[in-house]
Design a protein around this motif. Sequence first.
Motif, PDB file in Angstrom:
ATOM      1  N   PRO A  58      -2.063   0.857  -7.498  1.00  0.00           N
ATOM      2  CA  PRO A  58      -1.829   1.441  -6.158  1.00  0.00           C
ATOM      3  C   PRO A  58      -3.125   1.655  -5.392  1.00  0.00           C
ATOM      4  CG  PRO A  58      -0.655   2.679  -7.850  1.00  0.00           C
ATOM      5  CD  PRO A  58      -1.558   1.747  -8.562  1.00  0.00           C
ATOM      6  N   VAL A  59      -4.192   2.096  -6.102  1.00  0.00           N
ATOM      7  CA  VAL A  59      -5.470   2.317  -5.424  1.00  0.00           C
ATOM      8  C   VAL A  59      -6.009   0.990  -4.900  1.00  0.00           C
ATOM      9  CG1 VAL A  59      -7.830   3.125  -5.734  1.00  0.00           C
ATOM     10  CG2 VAL A  59      -5.956   4.344  -6.821  1.00  0.00           C
ATOM     11  N   THR A  60      -5.872  -0.082  -5.709  1.00  0.00           N
ATOM     12  CA  THR A  60      -6.312  -1.395  -5.258  1.00  0.00           C
ATOM     13  C   THR A  60      -5.564  -1.832  -4.009  1.00  0.00           C
ATOM     14  OG1 THR A  60      -6.497  -1.879  -7.601  1.00  0.00           O
ATOM     15  CG2 THR A  60      -6.871  -3.699  -6.094  1.00  0.00           C
ATOM     16  N   ASN A  61      -4.245  -1.564  -3.989  1.00  0.00           N
ATOM     17  CA  ASN A  61      -3.461  -1.922  -2.802  1.00  0.00           C
ATOM     18  C   ASN A  61      -4.022  -1.262  -1.552  1.00  0.00           C
ATOM     19  OD1 ASN A  61      -1.655  -3.399  -4.311  1.00  0.00           O
ATOM     20  ND2 ASN A  61      -0.232  -1.696  -4.590  1.00  0.00           N
ATOM     21  N   VAL A  62      -4.307   0.047  -1.661  1.00  0.00           N
ATOM     22  CA  VAL A  62      -4.805   0.783  -0.501  1.00  0.00           C
ATOM     23  C   VAL A  62      -6.171   0.249  -0.087  1.00  0.00           C
ATOM     24  CG1 VAL A  62      -5.538   3.039   0.338  1.00  0.00           C
ATOM     25  CG2 VAL A  62      -3.474   2.840  -1.045  1.00  0.00           C
ATOM     26  N   ALA A  98       0.827  -1.208   0.000  1.00  0.00           N
ATOM     27  CA  ALA A  98       0.000   0.000   0.000  1.00  0.00           C
ATOM     28  C   ALA A  98       0.864   1.261   0.000  1.00  0.00           C
ATOM     29  CB  ALA A  98      -0.930   0.004   1.203  1.00  0.00           C
ATOM     30  N   PHE A  99       2.136   1.138   0.407  1.00  0.00           N
ATOM     31  CA  PHE A  99       3.004   2.322   0.511  1.00  0.00           C
ATOM     32  C   PHE A  99       4.018   2.409  -0.629  1.00  0.00           C
ATOM     33  CE2 PHE A  99       1.605   1.294   4.781  1.00  0.00           C
ATOM     34  CZ  PHE A  99       1.151   2.522   5.237  1.00  0.00           C
ATOM     35  N   THR A 100       3.952   1.479  -1.575  1.00  0.00           N
ATOM     36  CA  THR A 100       5.000   1.439  -2.592  1.00  0.00           C
ATOM     37  C   THR A 100       4.874   2.609  -3.577  1.00  0.00           C
ATOM     38  OG1 THR A 100       6.076   0.086  -4.250  1.00  0.00           O
ATOM     39  CG2 THR A 100       3.700  -0.076  -4.118  1.00  0.00           C
ATOM     40  N   THR A 101       6.048   3.047  -4.117  1.00  0.00           N
ATOM     41  CA  THR A 101       5.992   4.107  -5.117  1.00  0.00           C
ATOM     42  C   THR A 101       5.781   3.541  -6.516  1.00  0.00           C
ATOM     43  OG1 THR A 101       8.397   3.995  -5.125  1.00  0.00           O
ATOM     44  CG2 THR A 101       7.407   5.806  -3.911  1.00  0.00           C
ATOM     45  N   GLU A 102       5.964   2.255  -6.672  1.00  0.00           N
ATOM     46  CA  GLU A 102       5.823   1.608  -7.980  1.00  0.00           C
ATOM     47  C   GLU A 102       4.338   1.499  -8.331  1.00  0.00           C
ATOM     48  OE1 GLU A 102       8.051   0.200 -10.279  1.00  0.00           O
ATOM     49  OE2 GLU A 102       6.213  -0.166 -11.405  1.00  0.00           O
ATOM     50  N   PHE A 127      -2.807   7.039  -0.574  1.00  0.00           N
ATOM     51  CA  PHE A 127      -3.934   7.186   0.339  1.00  0.00           C
ATOM     52  C   PHE A 127      -4.765   8.400  -0.066  1.00  0.00           C
ATOM     53  CE2 PHE A 127      -1.188   4.395   2.602  1.00  0.00           C
ATOM     54  CZ  PHE A 127      -2.035   3.578   3.297  1.00  0.00           C
ATOM     55  N   ALA A 128      -4.072   9.491  -0.398  1.00  0.00           N
ATOM     56  CA  ALA A 128      -4.773  10.699  -0.839  1.00  0.00           C
ATOM     57  C   ALA A 128      -5.503  10.437  -2.155  1.00  0.00           C
ATOM     58  CB  ALA A 128      -3.781  11.842  -0.995  1.00  0.00           C
ATOM     59  N   VAL A 129      -4.822   9.735  -3.076  1.00  0.00           N
ATOM     60  CA  VAL A 129      -5.438   9.440  -4.369  1.00  0.00           C
ATOM     61  C   VAL A 129      -6.715   8.622  -4.173  1.00  0.00           C
ATOM     62  CG1 VAL A 129      -5.129   8.228  -6.545  1.00  0.00           C
ATOM     63  CG2 VAL A 129      -3.244   9.565  -5.590  1.00  0.00           C
ATOM     64  N   THR A 130      -6.614   7.598  -3.316  1.00  0.00           N
ATOM     65  CA  THR A 130      -7.773   6.734  -3.085  1.00  0.00           C
ATOM     66  C   THR A 130      -8.910   7.520  -2.445  1.00  0.00           C
ATOM     67  OG1 THR A 130      -6.194   4.972  -2.673  1.00  0.00           O
ATOM     68  CG2 THR A 130      -8.478   4.518  -2.102  1.00  0.00           C
ATOM     69  N   TRP A 131      -8.535   8.404  -1.516  1.00  0.00           N
ATOM     70  CA  TRP A 131      -9.549   9.198  -0.800  1.00  0.00           C
ATOM     71  C   TRP A 131     -10.377  10.019  -1.780  1.00  0.00           C
ATOM     72  CZ3 TRP A 131     -10.922   9.162   4.258  1.00  0.00           C
ATOM     73  CH2 TRP A 131     -11.737  10.203   4.699  1.00  0.00           C
TER      74      TRP A 131
END
Lengths: 271, 315
Positions: free
Chosen positions: A236-240, A35-39, A55-59
């Motif tokens: 990344p959104v899926t990870n979060v 959830a914290f990766t930059t990739e 996290f901000a993007v998902t929010w």
Amino acid sequence: MRSDRNSRAPLALKIAAALGLLFLHLPILLIFVYAFTTEDRSFQWPPPGYTLKWFAVTWNRPDVWEALGLSVRVAAISTVVALVLGTLCAAAVSRTKFFGRETISLLVILPIALPGIITGIALRSAFNLADIPFSFWTIILGHATFCVVVVYNNAVARFRRTSGSLIEASMDLGADGFQTFRHVVLPNIGTALLAGGMLAFALSFDEVIVTTFTAGQQATLPIWMLEELVRPRQRPVTNVVAMVVVLVTFLPILAAYYLTRDGDQIAGSGK
Amino acid sequence: MSAGAHAILPGRGGLFGTLSDVLWRNPRLTLFLMLTPPLLWLGIIYLGSLFALLAQSFFSIDEFSGLIRYEWTFKTYAELLRPSNLDIILRTVSMAAAVTLASAVIAFPIAYYAARYARGKWKALFYLGAMLPLWSSYLVKVYAWKLILAKEGILTWIFAKLHLTPVLEAWLALPVIGGNSLSVSYTGTFIVFVYVWLPYMILPTQAALERVPESMLEASSDLGGSPAQTFRHVLLPLALPGIIAGSIFTFSLTLGDYIIPQIIGSSRLFIGQAVYAHQGTAGNIPLAAAFTVVPIVIMGFYLWMAKRQGAFNAL
């Protein structure tokens, strides 16, 4: 009497058990790292860097919020329906003996014993035959059906430990049936119902197989995740989202565990 | 309750009071009222749809028009026996058997340790250790394995760090169970199935092992049995009902799953995927319905066997 040799576990057993538990838990923990990766294009390990950006993007993603909202509403209504039906069924089965009692237990368990795809396709073809359009309510019809069993199991276990003489005592002291239910039965089975309700909520919140058949265009959170799994667009959104789902489902499970753990100290259990 | 009670107490006034009295004096009416809502719901919505589905498996599809012909026939079941469909059934059943066996082997040490040696805090930890993965999100678990098994993922990295990459490549080069990467091979599907259903095996096995008296194991070793003999002739037979109870879940859940093989696995179909494909784009509801009968029949047979082994007492 126990000898020393027997009270210590053999080393091989300890290692096997520890490895088994690690196998069960490490994969879930891995999601927290991702959830914290930059990739953002692949599932590269080790992550090249760490960031809080996603996290901000998902929010700010409306589709995630919509899916979450739908899931919560579906789970809430299904839980209420399951609570009513499951408690009625459990009360009837545990209070009285009647013909076909075993069959009722089987009927309640069947929706969860048969593979989900069977429940799903059966409901879908029935909706088609009856010309019922897919909607919010068709999802609930499916979910409530398999949530009943969780409430039923919890309530039956508690009813068995609650003494029937309490109810008779209450009636003898002049309470009517509704007062008895409100002041005697409900406090006794309350925590079991709460635990059953939480598990039903968790079950419905997470359900995907039946939902794929009974939902039309709406996406619950699991359906949203399934789409991302089949055709990844926003890794990344899926990870979060995955991490948040893990955290959100852990709370009701832990709560349900603590609520039913002390179930032996129920009034009237020492009859 | 009886006429005597009525003679002593005056009836209650008010609507609720009267209603309460009526219900108390007629336990059968109360029972009827309590059972009607859940039975109507389950009977109409669940059983109704289930029977409607099963009925459709006796219809057939017209090959030219693609429409369902509403005549009773066994034609659809004959279609099930075509080599390609038999392949699907065989593949799914062998996968379910392999997954069940592997879960039993992995679950046993955890269950045995939890039942026999764990006390107090550790006991709770072991219980939650099986409960949390059991209840946590199914899709999240599958997703986690997609991350792990990906070509650029952690497993490949671990193999590289341990200088074992050739081993992994040799495994993937194997026919049938190998593939381009772990996430598109049967090995991957197998691992994820075992992972997702393992908690269902741990809990009943542990419940059965809790009931094995320690004195029996001591008696066995006092009589000269080696640990291996004690395990083979005392512990395993006593734990078997629990293992069979767990295998009901692992077997049934693997038979019906269509999401795991779709996300992690080769393109060859499992029963669940076949059902999904036939009812969806193909619109061949009769064949999809006939396919769902396969797991129902297999599970019916399995449950009957399990019942004879006394597995239901271990649930």
